[in-house]
Scaffold this active site. Sequence first.
Site, short mmCIF file in Angstrom:
data_model
loop_
_atom_site.label_atom_id
_atom_site.label_comp_id
_atom_site.label_asym_id
_atom_site.label_seq_id
_atom_site.Cartn_x
_atom_site.Cartn_y
_atom_site.Cartn_z
N ARG A 60 16.53 2.59 21.22
CA ARG A 60 15.34 3.21 21.81
C ARG A 60 14.09 2.96 20.97
O ARG A 60 12.99 2.88 21.51
CB ARG A 60 15.58 4.70 22.03
CG ARG A 60 16.47 4.93 23.24
CD ARG A 60 16.76 6.39 23.45
NE ARG A 60 17.49 6.58 24.70
CZ ARG A 60 18.13 7.68 25.02
NH1 ARG A 60 18.15 8.70 24.19
NH2 ARG A 60 18.75 7.78 26.17
N GLY A 88 24.21 7.00 28.44
CA GLY A 88 24.64 6.76 27.07
C GLY A 88 26.06 6.24 26.96
O GLY A 88 26.32 5.27 26.23
#
Length: 391
Positions: free
Chosen positions: A5, A349
């Site tokens: 990220r 995820g």
Amino acid sequence: TDDTRIRAAIPTIKKVLAEGGSVILMSHMGRPKKNPDPKYSLEQIVPAVEKNLGTKVEFAGDCIGEKAAEMAKNLKPGQVMLLENLRFYAEEEGKPRGLAEDASKEEKDAAKKALKEGPQKEFVKKLASLADCYINDAFGTAHRKHASTAVIADYFDAGNKMLGYLMEKEVKAIAAVMEKPAHPFCAIIGGSKVSSKIGVIKALIEKVDSIIIGGGMTYTFAAAQGGKVGDSICEPDMFPVALEILELAKQKGVQLVMSPDALIADAFSADANTDVAPADNIPDGWEGVDIADEGKKAFREHILGCKTILWNGPVGVFEIDKFATGSKEVALAIAEATKKGAYSLIGGGDSVACINKFGLADQVSYISTGGGALLEYIEFGDLPGVAAIRD
Ligand code: AMP
């Protein structure tokens, strides 16, 4: 543990710096419940941000307060500062802290309302006062209407708020799948519970040709139809919903693909004994933890026949290697279908962790940085974080 990220946010940050701007980074990590909480301090990510950005990053030590304000005021073009974890303040999420455990729903609602109408507004004002412009590039939290992800946008004029490149890329990737998908279009929805995926499954039935249902959800569907699921994860209160989904799929001509067999275990651990059973006839004392050979073959063949593939949620307890072979087979089949020209979008995820675990990240079309955000975007066709910038 993973800088995906951080790396994903770099192009936007570099763009601002290259155009002569200075950048104040704000973000969160984990779910801290107090302020400060060293375990969740963003100071830990400074080296990773500096490495990926190739620029020094000053750490503010707090996200509001005199020091942060002073540092922001003195920032020169080309300089970058990072605020402390926004979630150190309950104001960020708008979730009150320190309520008595036995507080009633009315008390909780009143505390939430008071927090949002008072302290959260003050908090947002202080954050907004640090900068001239607001850019939201946090796709992973765009489904939350939090102080930094949505509420703050109200404090900037239309010309001074915008989405970053990551947001743009994510929204385009999802639009590619949801608006003009090549058919057959298959969604693979795994994970633990029907209750958390119900909305997206219903929305997908309107769009796809087939849905592969895997993971713990399988057993709620099996039990709802009168199957025996032993000690498998199962949500009896979701039986009517499972039956409704089966009926809806039938009406719309959407094929629901479920594994005929299950890898079963006598404990939820790596040293459990395992066996194989029909997914709707699992003995007591055993639980379904993965798909077995027949399911792997069925899922693989189905995936290879598709032109658009969306994957969210593992089809087994992939964290335990012994129970990860079904999810691996799914990941391999998606990579193979992609090679043959299918468009594959992986989000959430756990599915992303699966793809990474099996070294296939560069063999799928797009990996989303969002899990909940991806699902909510599919379900509602919009996200609070995106709407806040636009509206
Ligand atoms: P979710 O957050 O709903 O996408 O769920 C992901 C989790 O589902 C992972 O931690 C998996 O271990 C879990 N999961 C997948 N299959 C099963 C299963 N058969 N029984 C229990 N948990 C499962």
